[in-house]
Design a protein around this motif. Structure first.
Motif, PDB file in Angstrom:
ATOM      1  N   CYS A  82       0.831  -1.209   0.000  1.00 51.56           N
ATOM      2  CA  CYS A  82       0.000   0.000   0.000  1.00 51.56           C
ATOM      3  C   CYS A  82       0.867   1.261   0.000  1.00 51.56           C
ATOM      4  O   CYS A  82       0.595   2.213  -0.738  1.00 51.56           O
ATOM      5  N   ALA A  85       2.292   1.831  -3.407  1.00 53.28           N
ATOM      6  CA  ALA A  85       1.281   2.260  -4.376  1.00 53.28           C
ATOM      7  C   ALA A  85       0.866   3.716  -4.195  1.00 53.28           C
ATOM      8  O   ALA A  85       0.389   4.349  -5.140  1.00 53.28           O
ATOM      9  N   THR A  86       1.040   4.260  -2.985  1.00 53.32           N
ATOM     10  CA  THR A  86       0.525   5.605  -2.714  1.00 53.32           C
ATOM     11  C   THR A  86       1.608   6.637  -2.425  1.00 53.32           C
ATOM     12  O   THR A  86       1.311   7.829  -2.348  1.00 53.32           O
ATOM     13  N   ALA A 127      -2.546   6.091   4.085  1.00 52.83           N
ATOM     14  CA  ALA A 127      -2.548   5.385   2.803  1.00 52.83           C
ATOM     15  C   ALA A 127      -3.665   4.358   2.884  1.00 52.83           C
ATOM     16  O   ALA A 127      -3.809   3.673   3.897  1.00 52.83           O
ATOM     17  N   CYS A 129      -5.687   1.192   0.762  1.00 46.58           N
ATOM     18  CA  CYS A 129      -5.626   0.298  -0.391  1.00 46.58           C
ATOM     19  C   CYS A 129      -6.525  -0.906  -0.182  1.00 46.58           C
ATOM     20  O   CYS A 129      -6.816  -1.288   0.955  1.00 46.58           O
ATOM     21  N   LEU A 140      -3.608  -5.217  -6.647  1.00 47.07           N
ATOM     22  CA  LEU A 140      -3.978  -3.954  -6.028  1.00 47.07           C
ATOM     23  C   LEU A 140      -5.280  -3.463  -6.634  1.00 47.07           C
ATOM     24  O   LEU A 140      -5.402  -3.373  -7.856  1.00 47.07           O
ATOM     25  N   SER A 143      -6.257   2.370  -4.497  1.00 43.90           N
ATOM     26  CA  SER A 143      -5.132   2.925  -3.738  1.00 43.90           C
ATOM     27  C   SER A 143      -5.338   4.427  -3.662  1.00 43.90           C
ATOM     28  O   SER A 143      -5.623   5.073  -4.668  1.00 43.90           O
TER      29      SER A 143
END
Length: 168
Positions: A82, A85-86, A127, A129, A140, A143
């Motif tokens: 996560c 991804a962010t 964050a 997700c 994923l 996100s």
């Protein structure tokens, strides 16, 4: 008249004394003489009023053991997926608190809602997700980077698979 705290402390001390005293009353194995045993079965004792009776309407919550992880994932793996991804959506000074990550099992796919708390530009950040798949092939879903934690109502919606992206 005693305060509620004093009564609570006294009751706790009494419980500790009684439990400790009861375990101290057991005979030492070296001090006991051999006792003949029987191979006949005896019925289980009937429950007494002191024995807690499980409530059939309440089912125990499933718990994930460290060996099970979260569908094969460890909590730290989900948090890192996560964060990765962010990360680019947060200010450069973001600091994540991985040990406080909240992971919820969702009723829809992807099966895990991952909320990683953070500090960014002096604000409480998070964050967010949804992750599924396996550790070798994580999938994923949503996100998102937020400069404030999600309200509990929105978290419950995400667990149910509602309002992901604002229009569901």
């Amino acid at each position: 008249m005693r305060s509620p705290l004093a009564r609570c402390v006294a009751a706790s001390a009494l419980v500790v004394f009684l439990v400790g005293g009861a375990s101290g009353c057991a005979a030492l194995p070296s001090a006991s003489s051999p006792v003949p045993t029987s191979t006949a079965s005896t019925p289980d004792p009937s429950p007494s009023a002191a024995d807690p009776t499980p409530d059939p309407s309440v089912s125990p919550e499933p718990t994930e053991t460290p060996s099970d992880g979260f569908g094969g994932f460890e909590s730290g793996e989900l948090a890192q997926i996560c964060i990765d991804a962010t990360l680019s959506a947060f200010p450069a000074d973001v600091a994540f608190t991985i040990e406080d990550t909240r992971i919820e099992k969702r009723s829809v796919a992807p099966e895990w809602l991952v909320l990683v708390p953070a500090q960014a530009s002096g604000l409480e950040a998070q964050a967010q997700c949804t992750i599924g798949g396996s550790p070798s092939a994580p999938e994923l879903g949503m996100s998102s980077a937020s400069l404030e934690p999600l309200p509990e109502e929105q978290i419950e919606n995400l667990i149910r698979g509602e309002n992901e992206g604002g229009d569901r």
